[in-house]
Design an enzyme around this catalytic site. Structure first.
Site, PDB file in Angstrom:
ATOM      1  N   ARG A 155      11.924  -6.495   2.994  1.00 36.94           N
ATOM      2  CA  ARG A 155      11.718  -5.049   2.797  1.00 36.94           C
ATOM      3  C   ARG A 155      12.800  -4.209   3.445  1.00 36.94           C
ATOM      4  NH1 ARG A 155       5.916  -2.440   3.144  1.00 36.94           N
ATOM      5  NH2 ARG A 155       6.278  -2.514   5.376  1.00 36.94           N
ATOM      6  N   LYS A 200       0.820  -1.214   0.000  1.00 39.36           N
ATOM      7  CA  LYS A 200       0.000   0.000   0.000  1.00 39.36           C
ATOM      8  C   LYS A 200       0.856   1.266   0.000  1.00 39.36           C
ATOM      9  CE  LYS A 200      -2.061  -0.799   3.938  1.00 39.36           C
ATOM     10  NZ  LYS A 200      -1.399  -2.023   4.410  1.00 39.36           N
ATOM     11  N   ARG A 229      -8.548   1.361  10.023  1.00 37.87           N
ATOM     12  CA  ARG A 229      -8.166  -0.019  10.299  1.00 37.87           C
ATOM     13  C   ARG A 229      -9.136  -0.702  11.245  1.00 37.87           C
ATOM     14  NH1 ARG A 229      -2.438   0.599   9.176  1.00 37.87           N
ATOM     15  NH2 ARG A 229      -1.133  -1.128   9.692  1.00 37.87           N
ATOM     16  N   ARG A 240       0.848  -9.336  13.216  1.00 34.05           N
ATOM     17  CA  ARG A 240       0.092  -8.240  12.606  1.00 34.05           C
ATOM     18  C   ARG A 240      -0.980  -8.777  11.651  1.00 34.05           C
ATOM     19  NH1 ARG A 240       3.556  -4.229   9.883  1.00 34.05           N
ATOM     20  NH2 ARG A 240       1.984  -2.689  10.346  1.00 34.05           N
ATOM     21  N   ARG A 254      12.670  -2.675   9.198  1.00 35.50           N
ATOM     22  CA  ARG A 254      11.822  -2.276  10.316  1.00 35.50           C
ATOM     23  C   ARG A 254      11.558  -3.490  11.197  1.00 35.50           C
ATOM     24  NH1 ARG A 254       7.040   0.825   7.263  1.00 35.50           N
ATOM     25  NH2 ARG A 254       5.897  -0.751   8.390  1.00 35.50           N
TER      26      ARG A 254
HETATM   27  P1  AMP Z   1       1.694   0.567   8.890  1.00 36.58           P
HETATM   28  O1  AMP Z   1       2.963   1.210   8.486  1.00 36.58           O
HETATM   29  O2  AMP Z   1       0.508   1.181   8.178  1.00 36.58           O
HETATM   30  O3  AMP Z   1       1.721  -0.903   8.713  1.00 36.58           O
HETATM   31  O4  AMP Z   1       1.459   0.878  10.449  1.00 36.58           O
HETATM   32  C1  AMP Z   1       2.419   0.565  11.440  1.00 36.58           C
HETATM   33  C2  AMP Z   1       1.784   0.525  12.811  1.00 36.58           C
HETATM   34  O5  AMP Z   1       1.217   1.810  13.116  1.00 36.58           O
HETATM   35  C3  AMP Z   1       0.636  -0.448  12.985  1.00 36.58           C
HETATM   36  O6  AMP Z   1       1.066  -1.771  13.275  1.00 36.58           O
HETATM   37  C4  AMP Z   1      -0.100   0.183  14.170  1.00 36.58           C
HETATM   38  O7  AMP Z   1       0.574  -0.072  15.385  1.00 36.58           O
HETATM   39  C5  AMP Z   1       0.020   1.654  13.860  1.00 36.58           C
HETATM   40  N1  AMP Z   1      -1.104   2.120  13.026  1.00 36.58           N
HETATM   41  C6  AMP Z   1      -1.027   2.586  11.739  1.00 36.58           C
HETATM   42  N2  AMP Z   1      -2.237   2.937  11.278  1.00 36.58           N
HETATM   43  C7  AMP Z   1      -3.113   2.690  12.283  1.00 36.58           C
HETATM   44  C8  AMP Z   1      -4.520   2.824  12.418  1.00 36.58           C
HETATM   45  N3  AMP Z   1      -5.288   3.303  11.418  1.00 36.58           N
HETATM   46  N4  AMP Z   1      -5.079   2.466  13.597  1.00 36.58           N
HETATM   47  C9  AMP Z   1      -4.338   2.006  14.620  1.00 36.58           C
HETATM   48  N5  AMP Z   1      -3.006   1.831  14.562  1.00 36.58           N
HETATM   49  C10 AMP Z   1      -2.381   2.166  13.401  1.00 36.58           C
END
Ligand code: AMP
Length: 215
Positions: free
Chosen positions: A128, A13, A89, A172, A161
């Site tokens: 990644r 994404k 989410r 996750r 990461r």
């Molecule tokens: P991502 O880079 O989008 O995979 O997000 C990394 C982390 O940020 C996730 O595992 C959550 O801990 C937090 N996070 C990102 N977006 C959200 C969201 N919309 N709601 C809650 N936690 C989020």
């Protein structure tokens, strides 16, 4: 134009959102990037909690996340439109987003769902590489930087990461199934979701996205 990208962690994404933002001249809003910025140097108790939750691979509480997005979409660079990458989410986040957009009389134009195979995702995320400053994402095999370990744009060192490690990815994915899969059902009822094969190459996925938007 307001676009929303939904999909499990590692579905690509972020990469596609950056390309779409360039292509259509709209803002890219990644809640994950915003939380990563906060957890780089956490000061307050809340910021420290954000860091802990992220490290565990769980979701940040809805009120915190919603507050952040509410502020972000008011900024001038969002006037022409924006891409939400990683938000909503949870169903409460989706409901609040609908209300926020209703209040400013802006429709949600597209909901894109990236569909991918779980085990392929674990492998993909394990390869990644991330550039903390430019936020660019590379992959050892599928999208290598020109010079190994360095960002093409800034030359900074690329890192893996913590949340891309296999055990973190599996956790996750289970969080995604429990909390984010219901968001898909929510949009299936109220909006048209465009489903994409997230296992296609980056260019194939990008072409499908643009074709759908340009229709
Ligand atoms: P991502 O880079 O989008 O995979 O997000 C990394 C982390 O940020 C996730 O595992 C959550 O801990 C937090 N996070 C990102 N977006 C959200 C969201 N919309 N709601 C809650 N936690 C989020």
């Amino acid at each position: 134009m307001i676009l929303l990208l939904i999909g499990p962690p590692g579905a690509g994404k972020g990469t596609q959102a950056l390309r779409l933002a360039n292509q259509y001249g709209i803002a890219h809003i990644s809640t994950g990037d915003m939380f990563r910025d906060i957890s780089k140097n956490p000061q307050t108790a809340l910021e420290k909690e954000v860091k802990e939750i992220m490290t565990r691979g769980d979701l940040i509480p809805d009120d915190v996340t919603i507050g952040l997005v509410e502020e972000r979409i008011k900024r001038p660079d969002c006037e022409k439109g924006f891409i939400l990458d990683g938000f909503p989410r949870t169903v409460p986040q989706a409901e609040v987003l609908d209300k926020m957009l209703e209040n400013v009389h802006k429709p949600l134009d597209y909901v894109f769902l990236f569909e991918v195979d779980d085990e392929a995702l674990v492998e993909r995320k394990a390869g990644r590489l991330f550039a903390p400053q430019s936020k660019r994402v590379y992959h050892k095999t599928y999208n290598p930087p020109k010079e190994p370990g360095k960002c093409d744009e800034t030359g900074e060192n690329l890192i893996q990461r913590d949340d891309d490690k296999p055990e973190a990815t599996r956790h996750r994915l289970s969080v995604y199934q429990k909390q984010t899969a219901p968001v898909i059902a929510y949009y299936d009822e109220t909006k048209r979701i465009t489903r994409l094969d997230g296992m296609g190459s980056m260019d194939e996925v990008f072409t499908s996205l643009c074709e759908e938007i340009d229709k």
